[in-house]
Design a protein around this motif. Structure first.
Motif, PDB file in Angstrom:
ATOM      1  N   ARG A 100       0.377  -1.114   0.100  1.00  0.00           N
ATOM      2  CA  ARG A 100      -0.508  -0.024  -0.225  1.00  0.00           C
ATOM      3  C   ARG A 100       0.705   1.466  -0.155  1.00  0.00           C
ATOM      4  N   ASP A 101       2.049   1.517   0.774  1.00  0.00           N
ATOM      5  CA  ASP A 101       2.659   2.147   0.678  1.00  0.00           C
ATOM      6  C   ASP A 101       4.219   1.822  -0.161  1.00  0.00           C
ATOM      7  N   PRO A 160     -10.776  -6.674   3.136  1.00  0.00           N
ATOM      8  CA  PRO A 160      -9.678  -5.841   2.437  1.00  0.00           C
ATOM      9  C   PRO A 160      -9.688  -4.626   3.464  1.00  0.00           C
ATOM     10  N   PHE A 161      -8.800  -3.520   2.778  1.00  0.00           N
ATOM     11  CA  PHE A 161      -8.507  -1.941   3.673  1.00  0.00           C
ATOM     12  C   PHE A 161      -9.859  -1.703   4.161  1.00  0.00           C
ATOM     13  N   ILE A 162      -9.837  -0.984   5.247  1.00  0.00           N
ATOM     14  CA  ILE A 162     -11.377   0.218   5.258  1.00  0.00           C
ATOM     15  C   ILE A 162     -10.748   1.560   5.452  1.00  0.00           C
ATOM     16  N   HIS A 172     -11.628  -0.907   0.276  1.00  0.00           N
ATOM     17  CA  HIS A 172     -10.265  -1.431  -0.965  1.00  0.00           C
ATOM     18  C   HIS A 172     -10.026  -2.610  -0.696  1.00  0.00           C
ATOM     19  N   SER A 173      -8.775  -2.521  -1.773  1.00  0.00           N
ATOM     20  CA  SER A 173      -8.041  -3.496  -1.702  1.00  0.00           C
ATOM     21  C   SER A 173      -6.750  -3.718  -0.928  1.00  0.00           C
ATOM     22  N   PRO A 177      -1.583   0.939  -3.737  1.00  0.00           N
ATOM     23  CA  PRO A 177      -2.245   1.985  -2.678  1.00  0.00           C
ATOM     24  C   PRO A 177      -3.391   2.182  -2.154  1.00  0.00           C
ATOM     25  N   VAL A 178      -3.659   3.092  -2.031  1.00  0.00           N
ATOM     26  CA  VAL A 178      -5.812   3.056  -1.128  1.00  0.00           C
ATOM     27  C   VAL A 178      -5.984   4.434  -1.815  1.00  0.00           C
ATOM     28  N   ASP A 179      -6.391   4.200  -2.961  1.00  0.00           N
ATOM     29  CA  ASP A 179      -7.113   5.452  -4.350  1.00  0.00           C
ATOM     30  C   ASP A 179      -8.671   5.423  -3.678  1.00  0.00           C
ATOM     31  N   PRO A 180      -8.933   7.174  -2.766  1.00  0.00           N
ATOM     32  CA  PRO A 180     -10.568   6.942  -3.145  1.00  0.00           C
ATOM     33  C   PRO A 180     -11.227   7.413  -3.928  1.00  0.00           C
ATOM     34  N   ALA A 181     -10.379   6.707  -5.780  1.00  0.00           N
ATOM     35  CA  ALA A 181     -11.503   7.470  -6.848  1.00  0.00           C
ATOM     36  C   ALA A 181     -11.973   5.480  -7.291  1.00  0.00           C
TER      37      ALA A 181
END
Ligand SMILES: Nc1ncnc2c1ncn2[C@@H]1O[C@H](COP(=O)(O)OP(=O)(O)OP(=O)(O)O)[C@@H](O)[C@H]1O
Ligand SMILES: [Mg+2]
Length: 297
Positions: A100-101, A160-162, A172-173, A177-181
């Protein structure tokens, strides 16, 4: 009487109302339970680890479900309605966090000056075209439907990531990386904003700090032990609805590195990485012994 049986534990009814017995099995699982082994005697070590951890947390006044030991493989706990969440706290960026990072990847683990907290949902998320619209389901059900020959179908997201924004929860997957879109779906919030704060400030962070300090006092051949990251599970105690640390915290729940050196890991990662089961058993026994010192911590 058996109430439920999971991958690594049995939950038994207790003679006392609103209490349960958690019985540890001699089993380890890894990689979404694709890998599974029985190791004779490991339940005793895991139970001892959980007991040492819970005794420390209770002494620190952190709310937990733990009431006492019933036998070398059984703990007495308050019956809880579990939250289907994995609550992760990190001091170092390692493992799945780096997906994610990726900027924090490197040969030397990045240390967070301020602890990082993350929530993951235990119900898998399945998206089109596998299903008409995104849905969540129990991971066991998802495994039955979508895990073929050890490979997940495209469109299944386990754990999934919250992402929480203004009290609303989005999945989110956990592997990019977490993308709000790129939200997979919105999921009902399991906690209101005050409870979310309580969980982070009064449970996740204090639990991590108590264990990090206790481990930092433990001397091994490889140096003092660094607590790298930690997963806990919480529930609402049936007796009074209070949020508490439930399930267990044992050597499956964290990464612990003597001398802050990943090559010296003592935790379940050894099993995931395919080390000999005899070595895994030895490390679990060592961790059970080392955590005895938590009683003096
Ligand atoms: N104090 C408690 N009260 C009620 N249920 C509990 C308590 N502690 C743990 N449980 C539940 O016991 C079940 C069995 O535990 P186990 O860890 O073996 O399950 P599992 O197959 O790993 O599934 P999970 O992914 O939910 O942990 C889990 O569903 C867990 O949430
Ligand atoms: Mg479990």
């Amino acid at each position: 009487m058996l109430i439920t049986e999971g991958k690594t534990k049995r939950i038994l009814a207790s003679a006392t109302p609103q209490e349960v017995l958690l019985e540890t099995k001699d089993d380890l699982t890894g990689g979404d339970a694709a890998k599974r082994e029985t190791i004779a005697g490991i339940a005793v070590h895991k139970t001892a680890q959980a007991r040492h951890v819970f005794e420390l947390l209770n002494r620190r006044g952190i709310p937990t479900a733990y009431l006492g030991a019933e036998s070398p493989v059984r703990l007495r706990c308050a019956a809880c309605t579990m939250l289907p969440l994995e609550l992760v706290t990190r001091r170092y960026a390692w493992g799945s966090y780096l997906k994610r990072d990726p900027a924090l990847a490197g040969s030397k683990p990045h240390r967070f000056a301020e602890l990082k907290t993350e929530f993951f949902h235990k119900h898998a998320c399945v998206v089109p075209p596998l299903v008409p619209k995104p849905v969540q389901m129990d991971e066991g059900k998802a495994r039955e439907l979508y895990l073929k020959g050890g490979v997940w179908a495209d469109g299944v997201y386990t754990d999934p990531f919250i992402r929480i924004e203004k009290g609303r929860w989005y999945l989110h997957s956990a592997k990019v990386p977490v993308d709000p879109a790129r939200t997979l779906m919105e999921t009902p919030a399991l906690l209101n904003p005050e409870e979310t704060e309580f969980l982070i400030r009064r449970i996740m962070i204090p639990v991590f700090e108590a264990l990090e300090q206790a481990w930092a006092k433990v001397e091994t051949a490889g140096g003092r032990v660094a607590l790298v990251d930690l997963k806990i599970e919480c529930g609402r105690r049936q007796r009074d609805g209070k949020l508490v640390v439930a399930d267990v915290v044992d050597n499956d729940s964290w990464r612990i590195w003597p001398g802050a050196d990943p090559a010296r890991q003592l935790d379940k990662q050894l099993f995931r990485d395919g080390h000999a089961l005899s070595e895994v058993a030895e490390k679990y026994e060592l961790v059970a012994r080392l955590t005895e010192s938590f009683a003096r911590s």
